[in-house]
Design a protein around this motif. Sequence first.
Motif, PDB file in Angstrom:
ATOM      1  N   TYR A 132       0.849  -1.191   0.000  1.00 10.71           N
ATOM      2  CA  TYR A 132       0.000   0.000   0.000  1.00 10.71           C
ATOM      3  C   TYR A 132       0.885   1.242   0.000  1.00 10.71           C
ATOM      4  O   TYR A 132       1.666   1.458   0.925  1.00 10.71           O
ATOM      5  CB  TYR A 132      -0.913  -0.013   1.238  1.00 10.71           C
ATOM      6  CG  TYR A 132      -1.761   1.231   1.356  1.00 10.71           C
ATOM      7  CD1 TYR A 132      -2.489   1.702   0.258  1.00 10.71           C
ATOM      8  CD2 TYR A 132      -1.852   1.936   2.554  1.00 10.71           C
ATOM      9  CE1 TYR A 132      -3.272   2.846   0.348  1.00 10.71           C
ATOM     10  CE2 TYR A 132      -2.649   3.071   2.665  1.00 10.71           C
ATOM     11  CZ  TYR A 132      -3.335   3.518   1.550  1.00 10.71           C
ATOM     12  OH  TYR A 132      -4.104   4.658   1.644  1.00 10.71           O
ATOM     13  N   TRP A 133       0.746   2.051  -1.043  1.00 11.43           N
ATOM     14  CA  TRP A 133       1.626   3.212  -1.209  1.00 11.43           C
ATOM     15  C   TRP A 133       1.171   4.419  -0.396  1.00 11.43           C
ATOM     16  O   TRP A 133       1.959   5.356  -0.185  1.00 11.43           O
ATOM     17  CB  TRP A 133       1.750   3.564  -2.696  1.00 11.43           C
ATOM     18  CG  TRP A 133       2.592   2.544  -3.399  1.00 11.43           C
ATOM     19  CD1 TRP A 133       2.159   1.385  -3.979  1.00 11.43           C
ATOM     20  CD2 TRP A 133       4.016   2.557  -3.543  1.00 11.43           C
ATOM     21  NE1 TRP A 133       3.234   0.675  -4.480  1.00 11.43           N
ATOM     22  CE2 TRP A 133       4.386   1.380  -4.230  1.00 11.43           C
ATOM     23  CE3 TRP A 133       5.017   3.447  -3.156  1.00 11.43           C
ATOM     24  CZ2 TRP A 133       5.712   1.073  -4.532  1.00 11.43           C
ATOM     25  CZ3 TRP A 133       6.334   3.149  -3.465  1.00 11.43           C
ATOM     26  CH2 TRP A 133       6.670   1.974  -4.139  1.00 11.43           C
ATOM     27  N   GLY A 134      -0.089   4.408   0.067  1.00 10.57           N
ATOM     28  CA  GLY A 134      -0.609   5.565   0.810  1.00 10.57           C
ATOM     29  C   GLY A 134       0.152   5.835   2.101  1.00 10.57           C
ATOM     30  O   GLY A 134       0.176   6.968   2.589  1.00 10.57           O
ATOM     31  N   THR A 135       0.762   4.787   2.656  1.00  7.65           N
ATOM     32  CA  THR A 135       1.508   4.982   3.907  1.00  7.65           C
ATOM     33  C   THR A 135       3.012   4.836   3.692  1.00  7.65           C
ATOM     34  O   THR A 135       3.767   4.776   4.660  1.00  7.65           O
ATOM     35  CB  THR A 135       1.050   3.958   4.978  1.00  7.65           C
ATOM     36  OG1 THR A 135       1.057   2.651   4.382  1.00  7.65           O
ATOM     37  CG2 THR A 135      -0.338   4.258   5.491  1.00  7.65           C
ATOM     38  N   ASN A 136       3.441   4.796   2.442  1.00  6.93           N
ATOM     39  CA  ASN A 136       4.875   4.664   2.174  1.00  6.93           C
ATOM     40  C   ASN A 136       5.644   5.834   2.810  1.00  6.93           C
ATOM     41  O   ASN A 136       5.238   6.996   2.668  1.00  6.93           O
ATOM     42  CB  ASN A 136       5.096   4.642   0.654  1.00  6.93           C
ATOM     43  CG  ASN A 136       6.558   4.600   0.306  1.00  6.93           C
ATOM     44  OD1 ASN A 136       7.188   5.629   0.145  1.00  6.93           O
ATOM     45  ND2 ASN A 136       7.106   3.414   0.230  1.00  6.93           N
ATOM     46  N   GLN A 137       6.743   5.521   3.470  1.00  3.45           N
ATOM     47  CA  GLN A 137       7.439   6.525   4.280  1.00  3.45           C
ATOM     48  C   GLN A 137       8.072   7.665   3.483  1.00  3.45           C
ATOM     49  O   GLN A 137       8.336   8.729   4.037  1.00  3.45           O
ATOM     50  CB  GLN A 137       8.516   5.847   5.147  1.00  3.45           C
ATOM     51  CG  GLN A 137       7.961   5.093   6.339  1.00  3.45           C
ATOM     52  CD  GLN A 137       6.996   5.941   7.164  1.00  3.45           C
ATOM     53  OE1 GLN A 137       7.342   7.018   7.636  1.00  3.45           O
ATOM     54  NE2 GLN A 137       5.755   5.480   7.324  1.00  3.45           N
ATOM     55  N   THR A 138       8.356   7.463   2.189  1.00  3.76           N
ATOM     56  CA  THR A 138       8.993   8.561   1.446  1.00  3.76           C
ATOM     57  C   THR A 138       8.005   9.389   0.619  1.00  3.76           C
ATOM     58  O   THR A 138       8.226  10.560   0.387  1.00  3.76           O
ATOM     59  CB  THR A 138      10.122   8.064   0.494  1.00  3.76           C
ATOM     60  OG1 THR A 138       9.537   7.230  -0.500  1.00  3.76           O
ATOM     61  CG2 THR A 138      11.200   7.321   1.214  1.00  3.76           C
ATOM     62  N   SER A 139       6.912   8.745   0.177  1.00  8.03           N
ATOM     63  CA  SER A 139       6.011   9.485  -0.727  1.00  8.03           C
ATOM     64  C   SER A 139       4.597   9.677  -0.181  1.00  8.03           C
ATOM     65  O   SER A 139       3.884  10.558  -0.642  1.00  8.03           O
ATOM     66  CB  SER A 139       5.929   8.762  -2.079  1.00  8.03           C
ATOM     67  OG  SER A 139       5.574   7.401  -1.884  1.00  8.03           O
ATOM     68  N   LYS A 140       4.188   8.830   0.767  1.00  7.89           N
ATOM     69  CA  LYS A 140       2.809   8.870   1.300  1.00  7.89           C
ATOM     70  C   LYS A 140       1.783   8.807   0.174  1.00  7.89           C
ATOM     71  O   LYS A 140       0.696   9.392   0.252  1.00  7.89           O
ATOM     72  CB  LYS A 140       2.586  10.132   2.149  1.00  7.89           C
ATOM     73  CG  LYS A 140       3.467  10.202   3.381  1.00  7.89           C
ATOM     74  CD  LYS A 140       3.026   9.265   4.481  1.00  7.89           C
ATOM     75  CE  LYS A 140       3.932   9.371   5.701  1.00  7.89           C
ATOM     76  NZ  LYS A 140       3.732   8.269   6.636  1.00  7.89           N
ATOM     77  N   GLY A 141       2.142   8.133  -0.896  1.00  7.79           N
ATOM     78  CA  GLY A 141       1.235   7.973  -2.020  1.00  7.79           C
ATOM     79  C   GLY A 141       1.996   7.388  -3.189  1.00  7.79           C
ATOM     80  O   GLY A 141       3.228   7.252  -3.136  1.00  7.79           O
ATOM     81  N   ALA A 142       1.249   7.025  -4.240  1.00 11.33           N
ATOM     82  CA  ALA A 142       1.893   6.384  -5.390  1.00 11.33           C
ATOM     83  C   ALA A 142       2.551   7.414  -6.297  1.00 11.33           C
ATOM     84  O   ALA A 142       3.711   7.277  -6.690  1.00 11.33           O
ATOM     85  CB  ALA A 142       0.861   5.571  -6.167  1.00 11.33           C
ATOM     86  N   TYR A 143       1.785   8.413  -6.679  1.00  8.20           N
ATOM     87  CA  TYR A 143       2.323   9.513  -7.489  1.00  8.20           C
ATOM     88  C   TYR A 143       1.461  10.745  -7.276  1.00  8.20           C
ATOM     89  O   TYR A 143       0.384  10.666  -6.675  1.00  8.20           O
ATOM     90  CB  TYR A 143       2.430   9.153  -8.983  1.00  8.20           C
ATOM     91  CG  TYR A 143       1.310   8.289  -9.526  1.00  8.20           C
ATOM     92  CD1 TYR A 143       0.068   8.830  -9.829  1.00  8.20           C
ATOM     93  CD2 TYR A 143       1.507   6.925  -9.736  1.00  8.20           C
ATOM     94  CE1 TYR A 143      -0.954   8.035 -10.337  1.00  8.20           C
ATOM     95  CE2 TYR A 143       0.469   6.117 -10.242  1.00  8.20           C
ATOM     96  CZ  TYR A 143      -0.753   6.686 -10.531  1.00  8.20           C
ATOM     97  OH  TYR A 143      -1.766   5.913 -11.018  1.00  8.20           O
ATOM     98  N   ALA A 144       1.959  11.883  -7.753  1.00  6.54           N
ATOM     99  CA  ALA A 144       1.269  13.146  -7.484  1.00  6.54           C
ATOM    100  C   ALA A 144      -0.119  13.144  -8.123  1.00  6.54           C
ATOM    101  O   ALA A 144      -0.333  12.531  -9.172  1.00  6.54           O
ATOM    102  CB  ALA A 144       2.091  14.309  -8.016  1.00  6.54           C
TER     103      ALA A 144
END
Length: 453
Positions: free
Chosen positions: A390-402
């Motif tokens: 799940y990319w929503g909680t990814n530590q560097t981006s907090k999401g997949a893409y802008a």
Amino acid sequence: MTSRRDFLKSSALLAAGTLILPGAVSINSIGKPKVIIIGAGFAGLAAAYRLKQRGCEVTILESRGRIGGRVFSHTIDKDEDLVIELGADWVGASHERILALSGELGLELMNYQFDSHLIYAGQYYPKGAWDYSSDWKTKFAKIMTEYDKLTDLDKQKLDKMDWWRYLVNNGISERDLQIRELFDSTDFGESIRHVSAYAAMAEYAESSEKNEMDFKIKGGNSRLPEKLAEKIGADNILLGHKVVEVQQLDGTVSVICNNGKTFSGDNLICTTPTYSLSRISWKPGLPEEKIDAINALQYARISKHAILFDERFWNDESFDMVTDVYGHYFYHGTKNQPGKKGALISYTIGDKADVVSRQNDEFKINMISDSLRAGFGDVKNKVVKQISYYWGTNQTSKGAYALYGKGQWYTVMPILKKKFLSTYFAGEHLSDWQGFMEGAIITGEEAADEIAG
Ligand SMILES: Cc1cc2nc3c(=O)[nH]c(=O)nc-3n(C[C@H](O)[C@H](O)[C@H](O)COP(=O)(O)OP(=O)(O)OC[C@H]3O[C@@H](n4cnc5c(N)ncnc54)[C@H](O)[C@@H]3O)c2cc1C
């Protein structure tokens, strides 16, 4: 030996109350700009590769223990060597730079196009057995043709509206709208109610016939960062180096990492997503307009849930399917990879992704099985294993893409792109091919060109 220029720089830094930490790494001048790059994703690696080709000295600082950033291949089955993507999947037919780099570095591309099935309102429609209404198809074709005639002013006006509103204002029927929402929201990672109408229209009008869902790199998309890293040289890419502070003074940059190491150079290319950018301490501070732009931009919440099955019961290598239930979008993630087993990836977005990501494995497998039931009956007993990212909680981006929302394409992006003292910015969020690997590569190469000519 310390040059006069270096001496002036360091004394000025000390005078400004900044501190070069013990263990600082000095990068020696060879007459060309010395460049530090934050991030070993596609933007950072593409920038470094081009700078190396121009004879510049480069150092990439990467916080993670791996390269590739949001390109992240994963071997889901070792016996049959089946590789899926937990980050970027498709290489587009119009994506000239990634295609050229793959060719130059000897990588093979596999066809990765799909023919969409649909589950809608409890009914399963195999490929070719469903369509938009003929009225809407005619209208949409006209909208796409007329895109070429839009002036810059028209585009800016369009940017002030969301894609959902634009479709409604153009007379789309409720059924057509619901199906478009299901398809289009997978491209942007959130409901089309949140997407700039200009960003959406530009993407559909300028994309290949299959909407840039055309190829995948044989062996996994991570093969490209690996090849780029070989060219750049492993010694020039420092993993586990999270940048926490950037000091800029008198045309030089000093970058401090969380392990206490400091690196100095003439220029910096910062390729981090905006969330990470805002976590770095900038001395002097970033301009207020840039901080406002960082705070304005959201990133899409996407979850990829891959399920390995003991057989490819969908009986079609090019299988994908949009559903109006929780599993949302399914596609055959092991297409064209020989093997008995096969993986389907459930690609969910927005609130759906957020909710599903927090559930346990049993919930997830029941959810997948229920989502597929209308088309394939009970498939639970065919499951070998599952893996989620799940990319929503990814530590560097907090999401997949802008996610460029209403009114942001022409206001937020130009500010985020602006150079700040000796620092250039790059990354997918700053490109016309925003949200794609291609966009990341182009912005990295552009930053390198600006520095090294
Ligand atoms: C789920 C998902 C699906 C996608 N699907 C597609 C697709 O099908 N096709 C496509 O073309 N694109 C797709 N994309 C988009 C594509 O992955 C990105 O556009 C691209 O990889 C972004 O590259 P980048 O270099 O801009 O950023 P990143 O890859 O995020 O690289 C930035 C790097 O900076 C590092 N970093 C951050 N902060 C610091 C710090 N303080 N110090 C040091 N290092 C730091 C990060 O760890 C990261 O490695 C998808 C992305 C996701 C997540």
